[in-house]
Scaffold this active site. Structure first.
Site, PDB file in Angstrom:
ATOM      1  N   SER A 170       3.661 -13.452   5.639  1.00  0.00           N
ATOM      2  CA  SER A 170       3.254 -12.774   4.429  1.00  0.00           C
ATOM      3  C   SER A 170       4.028 -11.474   4.336  1.00  0.00           C
ATOM      4  O   SER A 170       4.077 -10.712   5.302  1.00  0.00           O
ATOM      5  CB  SER A 170       1.760 -12.510   4.522  1.00  0.00           C
ATOM      6  OG  SER A 170       1.362 -11.685   3.479  1.00  0.00           O
TER       7      SER A 170
ATOM      8  N   HIS B  44       7.260  -2.484  -1.007  1.00  0.00           N
ATOM      9  CA  HIS B  44       7.167  -1.433  -2.033  1.00  0.00           C
ATOM     10  C   HIS B  44       8.377  -0.527  -1.866  1.00  0.00           C
ATOM     11  O   HIS B  44       8.621  -0.009  -0.771  1.00  0.00           O
ATOM     12  CB  HIS B  44       5.878  -0.633  -1.847  1.00  0.00           C
ATOM     13  CG  HIS B  44       4.640  -1.443  -2.108  1.00  0.00           C
ATOM     14  ND1 HIS B  44       4.234  -1.775  -3.372  1.00  0.00           N
ATOM     15  CD2 HIS B  44       3.739  -2.000  -1.262  1.00  0.00           C
ATOM     16  CE1 HIS B  44       3.116  -2.502  -3.296  1.00  0.00           C
ATOM     17  NE2 HIS B  44       2.800  -2.657  -2.033  1.00  0.00           N
TER      18      HIS B  44
ATOM     19  N   HIS C 299       6.738  -9.855  -3.396  1.00  0.00           N
ATOM     20  CA  HIS C 299       5.777 -10.489  -2.494  1.00  0.00           C
ATOM     21  C   HIS C 299       6.273 -11.885  -2.184  1.00  0.00           C
ATOM     22  O   HIS C 299       6.793 -12.575  -3.062  1.00  0.00           O
ATOM     23  CB  HIS C 299       4.410 -10.548  -3.178  1.00  0.00           C
ATOM     24  CG  HIS C 299       3.589 -11.719  -2.734  1.00  0.00           C
ATOM     25  ND1 HIS C 299       3.511 -12.893  -3.460  1.00  0.00           N
ATOM     26  CD2 HIS C 299       2.838 -11.908  -1.624  1.00  0.00           C
ATOM     27  CE1 HIS C 299       2.743 -13.747  -2.815  1.00  0.00           C
ATOM     28  NE2 HIS C 299       2.323 -13.190  -1.701  1.00  0.00           N
TER      29      HIS C 299
ATOM     30  N   ASN D  37       4.976 -15.273   0.507  1.00  0.00           N
ATOM     31  CA  ASN D  37       4.028 -15.726   1.515  1.00  0.00           C
ATOM     32  C   ASN D  37       4.143 -17.235   1.614  1.00  0.00           C
ATOM     33  O   ASN D  37       4.240 -17.919   0.608  1.00  0.00           O
ATOM     34  CB  ASN D  37       2.600 -15.309   1.090  1.00  0.00           C
ATOM     35  CG  ASN D  37       1.512 -16.134   1.745  1.00  0.00           C
ATOM     36  OD1 ASN D  37       0.814 -16.887   1.084  1.00  0.00           O
ATOM     37  ND2 ASN D  37       1.367 -16.003   3.054  1.00  0.00           N
ATOM     38  N   THR D  38       4.212 -17.762   2.827  1.00  0.00           N
ATOM     39  CA  THR D  38       4.056 -19.219   2.997  1.00  0.00           C
ATOM     40  C   THR D  38       3.149 -19.456   4.185  1.00  0.00           C
ATOM     41  O   THR D  38       3.067 -18.621   5.102  1.00  0.00           O
ATOM     42  CB  THR D  38       5.407 -19.948   3.196  1.00  0.00           C
ATOM     43  OG1 THR D  38       6.093 -19.393   4.321  1.00  0.00           O
ATOM     44  CG2 THR D  38       6.293 -19.844   1.963  1.00  0.00           C
ATOM     45  N   ARG D  39       2.461 -20.577   4.154  1.00  0.00           N
ATOM     46  CA  ARG D  39       1.435 -20.821   5.171  1.00  0.00           C
ATOM     47  C   ARG D  39       1.220 -22.316   5.383  1.00  0.00           C
ATOM     48  O   ARG D  39       1.484 -23.129   4.500  1.00  0.00           O
ATOM     49  CB  ARG D  39       0.122 -20.170   4.743  1.00  0.00           C
ATOM     50  CG  ARG D  39      -0.319 -20.613   3.354  1.00  0.00           C
ATOM     51  CD  ARG D  39      -1.506 -19.788   2.832  1.00  0.00           C
ATOM     52  NE  ARG D  39      -1.837 -20.187   1.464  1.00  0.00           N
ATOM     53  CZ  ARG D  39      -1.348 -19.598   0.371  1.00  0.00           C
ATOM     54  NH1 ARG D  39      -0.526 -18.567   0.473  1.00  0.00           N
ATOM     55  NH2 ARG D  39      -1.674 -20.039  -0.839  1.00  0.00           N
TER      56      ARG D  39
ATOM     57  N   HIS E   6      14.006 -16.524 -10.845  1.00  0.00           N
ATOM     58  CA  HIS E   6      13.413 -17.811 -11.236  1.00  0.00           C
ATOM     59  C   HIS E   6      14.363 -18.972 -10.941  1.00  0.00           C
ATOM     60  O   HIS E   6      13.936 -20.028 -10.458  1.00  0.00           O
ATOM     61  CB  HIS E   6      13.043 -17.800 -12.720  1.00  0.00           C
ATOM     62  CG  HIS E   6      11.835 -16.961 -13.028  1.00  0.00           C
ATOM     63  ND1 HIS E   6      10.653 -17.090 -12.358  1.00  0.00           N
ATOM     64  CD2 HIS E   6      11.638 -15.968 -13.944  1.00  0.00           C
ATOM     65  CE1 HIS E   6       9.770 -16.222 -12.843  1.00  0.00           C
ATOM     66  NE2 HIS E   6      10.347 -15.522 -13.800  1.00  0.00           N
TER      67      HIS E   6
ATOM     68  N   HIS F  90      -8.887  -8.820 -15.606  1.00  0.00           N
ATOM     69  CA  HIS F  90      -9.672  -7.788 -16.280  1.00  0.00           C
ATOM     70  C   HIS F  90      -8.818  -6.901 -17.184  1.00  0.00           C
ATOM     71  O   HIS F  90      -9.336  -6.207 -18.043  1.00  0.00           O
ATOM     72  CB  HIS F  90     -10.473  -6.942 -15.270  1.00  0.00           C
ATOM     73  CG  HIS F  90      -9.632  -6.254 -14.238  1.00  0.00           C
ATOM     74  ND1 HIS F  90      -9.370  -6.817 -13.008  1.00  0.00           N
ATOM     75  CD2 HIS F  90      -9.001  -5.067 -14.228  1.00  0.00           C
ATOM     76  CE1 HIS F  90      -8.627  -5.981 -12.285  1.00  0.00           C
ATOM     77  NE2 HIS F  90      -8.389  -4.911 -13.014  1.00  0.00           N
TER      78      HIS F  90
END
Lengths: 287, 287
Positions: B111, B115, B125, B127-129, B159, B189
């Site tokens: 992960s 910044h 960002h 992340n692979t799992r 992309h 939100h």
């Protein structure tokens, strides 16, 4: 509960509660502006802050007013009052007493968070609310002190003030409400308290004593907190203390976004995100 | 699924996945340190950053290594690899495929969140799992670009690189994974995207193609992102742009604390909070 155009709940108590939250807001804003005028320490050459207000309407019913001040004592303080009504989202109903049935709700409240310029002045949160659903109506709220550098007499005086408010009301149990705050204002993933606590209460069945107690919580806040600010606001502080304050605020932001019930209520009921997230610190660090 | 001391899942694939996540981490750290060396713009008089590593053990099984660099190009970048196993909390089980039964799980992953000092260099960002529960095992992950000032050719190139990775694998559907990222990396939100998107995938049944695709996602990241940093890291920027970046980071922090699946997984399974929250920005504002 009675019903009316503004959702469930008893109209006279709803009107009285909303009027009180607005009156309390006016008194708090006035008291905080006095502190801005009184400053004699760092930043005294800046102009004293003043609140500005902005109203917002909520799609689906109601709205509110955000009062915000970015001053020289108060780096950022928001005092929101809102009265909203509507129907809870399907997934959110299960979390709310009495909402499993038709999902209608009405809610009115005042919510305040103050982030201070000086790391020696405690930040603070206070919130009280009146909520009605299809078959229940209650008051809830609380206040907790968040000093980057805890001061024993501040903590003692803050707790003593709220103990006195609880002791004057049959519906309020200080030991329980203090323990509830310790439990609630806890950053579980870090295994640490967010501040030095205060009181927290919820689901206190609506009635004259519950409303009177809720008024006393507000009265207590407006009496005790400005005194704590006055004790420390002119004390000198340094950059290391400021850095500590900013990291402390990072954990405060974590609490509000991960756990805070009011934040979650606001985000899940389509509240104005600017108002709901007014509690977030002006600057925070995760160093 | 087979079972062993380290929880459910197929041991050979689990070992291979964990070894890959560690290799990828090493390659990313090396590539980022090269960028630190190459800087010729603002902050070039500071020393080039270097990663430092810290390992942690998890009560209940497993642990990980945080690699962190606070440099002159990368204001704060964390690359975590972890392999953990145990039993899901009762309340969390319902959210996880195949965990309703005995609740046992094994999870390994990498992960990364970066910044950047310059507001003109996109944050990122990745992340692979690989996760196994009592009766399911799958790969998941994603990458998304978070530029305070979106640049059309950066977005296009980012992309296109992940489209190529998807197009090479039967288990990967670029249109679906891109749409999933747009849906997932969305701050509900606020009704706004957190960045310019990328790909997101989850519950891709474990097997050779799923693992090979997951490796390609990592390879793609380590090829495409350093190029984007290089394009912008020497460009001059001003304080207004920096202020915009800090407020943009505030919304990034909101997303991670309110919605991010990996953050939630980490906090709910007793992960090291310092590692789980490594994704939070070094400084953020809510002005």
């Amino acid at each position: 509960m009675n019903d009316n155009a503004r959702g469930p709940g008893e109209p006279a108590m709803k009107a009285a509660a909303t009027a009180w939250f607005e009156e309390l807001r006016d008194r708090i804003c006035a008291a905080f502006e006095v502190l801005e005028d009184e400053l004699a320490g760092a930043f005294k050459d800046r102009p004293a802050g003043r609140f500005s207000r902005q109203t917002w309407r909520r799609d689906g019913g109601g709205g509110g007013t955000m009062a915000v001040m970015k001053g020289r004592v108060f780096e950022k303080v928001g005092v929101n009052v809102s009265e909203v009504w509507g129907v809870f989202d399907e997934t959110f109903r299960a979390e709310i007493p009495g909402a499993a049935g038709d999902g209608r709700f009405w809610a009115s409240g005042i919510s305040l968070v103050a982030h201070m310029r000086s790391p020696l002045v405690p930040a603070v949160h206070m919130n009280t609310r009146h909520i009605a659903t299809g078959d229940k109506a209650w008051f809830g709220g609380g206040a907790d002190l968040n000093p980057p550098y805890p001061d024993e007499s501040d903590t003692t005086d803050f707790h003593a003030a709220f103990k006195a408010a609880c002791d004057a009301h049959a519906c309020a149990d200080y030991d329980r409400f203090k323990a509830w705050a310790d439990d609630y204002f806890f950053i579980k993933h870090r295994g640490m308290a967010r501040g030095v606590g205060g009181i927290f209460y919820d689901f206190v069945a609506a009635g004259d004593d519950a409303f009177s107690f809720t008024r006393d919580v507000g009265e207590t806040f407006v009496k005790v907190y400005p005194d704590l600010v006055r004790r420390h606001m002119d004390e000198p502080w340094d950059e290391d203390q400021r850095a500590h304050q900013l990291a402390y605020r990072g954990r405060y932001a974590e609490f509000n976004l991960v756990y805070d019930r009011g934040t979650r209520f606001g985000l899940m009921t389509g509240g104005n995100p600017e108002a709901v997230l007014m509690s977030l610190p002006p600057v925070a660090t995760w160093p």
